[in-house]
Design an enzyme around this catalytic site. Structure first.
Site, mmCIF file in Angstrom:
data_model
loop_
_atom_site.group_PDB
_atom_site.id
_atom_site.type_symbol
_atom_site.label_atom_id
_atom_site.label_comp_id
_atom_site.label_asym_id
_atom_site.label_seq_id
_atom_site.Cartn_x
_atom_site.Cartn_y
_atom_site.Cartn_z
ATOM 1 N N CYS A 1 52.455 20.941 10.978
ATOM 2 C CA CYS A 1 53.494 21.483 10.097
ATOM 3 C C CYS A 1 52.895 22.374 9.003
ATOM 4 C CB CYS A 1 54.373 20.370 9.527
ATOM 5 S SG CYS A 1 55.969 20.995 8.903
ATOM 6 N N HIS B 1 56.033 17.492 14.103
ATOM 7 C CA HIS B 1 55.395 16.300 13.527
ATOM 8 C C HIS B 1 55.137 15.242 14.602
ATOM 9 C CE1 HIS B 1 55.424 16.956 9.127
ATOM 10 N NE2 HIS B 1 56.442 17.764 9.393
ATOM 11 N N GLU C 1 52.921 13.005 14.676
ATOM 12 C CA GLU C 1 52.562 11.705 14.083
ATOM 13 C C GLU C 1 53.771 10.810 13.880
ATOM 14 O OE1 GLU C 1 54.114 13.794 10.552
ATOM 15 O OE2 GLU C 1 52.992 14.408 12.344
#
Length: 253
Positions: A113, A225, A227
């Protein structure tokens, strides 16, 4: 890297103020994703110009550039500084210095990001300051209007065939492949900068991934994202886990 532990992955923190005191902090999701993939996360505090930061860097097997606010206009040829939000000057200074050193040294980089934007700026590139204002033909919602599940798929991106990203995600197909991603950003890469190529785009043309020739060191940036998706029992979650596992594998070498 210790024989009994995984590779050490540095994650640069962000500035935070609590009870009138300054903090260096990082969302737990990044550390969890690294640890789940077999790496050892190391949080790097915001100490611009400190030898302590370079002491930590010297021990790293990889550098992760996390999400966050906008890069300050002074660091690139910014067209519309009035559209920038959530500037973090100490973080800009530390991340850009570490990223440029890592690019020069061939240290593996995973940029997420804001991180892909830092990567582009570090390489001499530029940014779209605000997608809604500067990509008027876009019909995609790159940032939700209100609260949204962090692992929810927002739109698809087309991954280039035979790219570093396609290999990391184990995608097949001579014409590329579409994958679903979450999305929480209002900026994007405009010009990738020296040595970086675009390896994924959204349907509106917004850059969704950057990478560098692996012969010069593993460098991969994604605009979404992953994660936040590694815990999801979905196809998107499986792809996110593959991305982190491949990154940690590269950092072991």
């Amino acid at each position: 890297m210790s024989a009994s532990h995984g590779p050490l992955i540095g994650i640069v923190c962000a500035s935070l103020t609590r009870n009138d005191a300054p903090y260096s902090a990082s969302p737990l999701s990044y550390s969890r994703a690294v640890a789940q993939a077999g790496g050892v996360p190391l949080l790097i505090p915001l100490l611009p110009g400190s030898e302590a930061v370079w002491g930590l860097y010297a021990r790293l097997d990889g550098l992760l550039l996390a999400g966050g606010g906008d890069v300050d206009a002074r660091h690139y040829a910014c067209r519309a500084p009035e559209l920038l939000t959530s500037i973090d000057l100490p973080r800009d200074e530390v991340e850009l210095a570490l990223c440029r050193r890592a690019l020069a040294d061939g240290l593996p980089i995973l940029a997420i990001c804001r991180g892909i934007q830092v990567l582009a700026v570090a390489a001499g590139g530029t940014l779209v300051e605000d997608i809604p204002s500067q990509v008027p033909h876009s019909t995609l919602r790159h940032r939700p209007d209100g609260p949204a599940p962090r692992d929810a798929v927002a739109h698809a991106v087309r991954v280039s065939p035979q790219s570093l990203l396609a290999d990391a995600l184990q995608l097949e197909g001579e014409n590329g492949a579409d994958v679903g991603v979450n999305s929480f950003h209002h900026q994007a890469v405009r010009d990738p900068g020296e040595g970086l190529t675009v390896s994924a785009v959204a349907s509106d043309g917004v850059v969704e991934a950057l990478e560098r020739d692996a012969a010069r060191g593993h460098v991969l940036g994604v605009q979404w994202h992953p994660e936040e998706m590694v815990v999801a029992d979905t196809d998107a979650g499986a792809l996110a886990r593959r991305l982190f596992r491949r990154y940690v594998e590269v950092c072991r070498l």
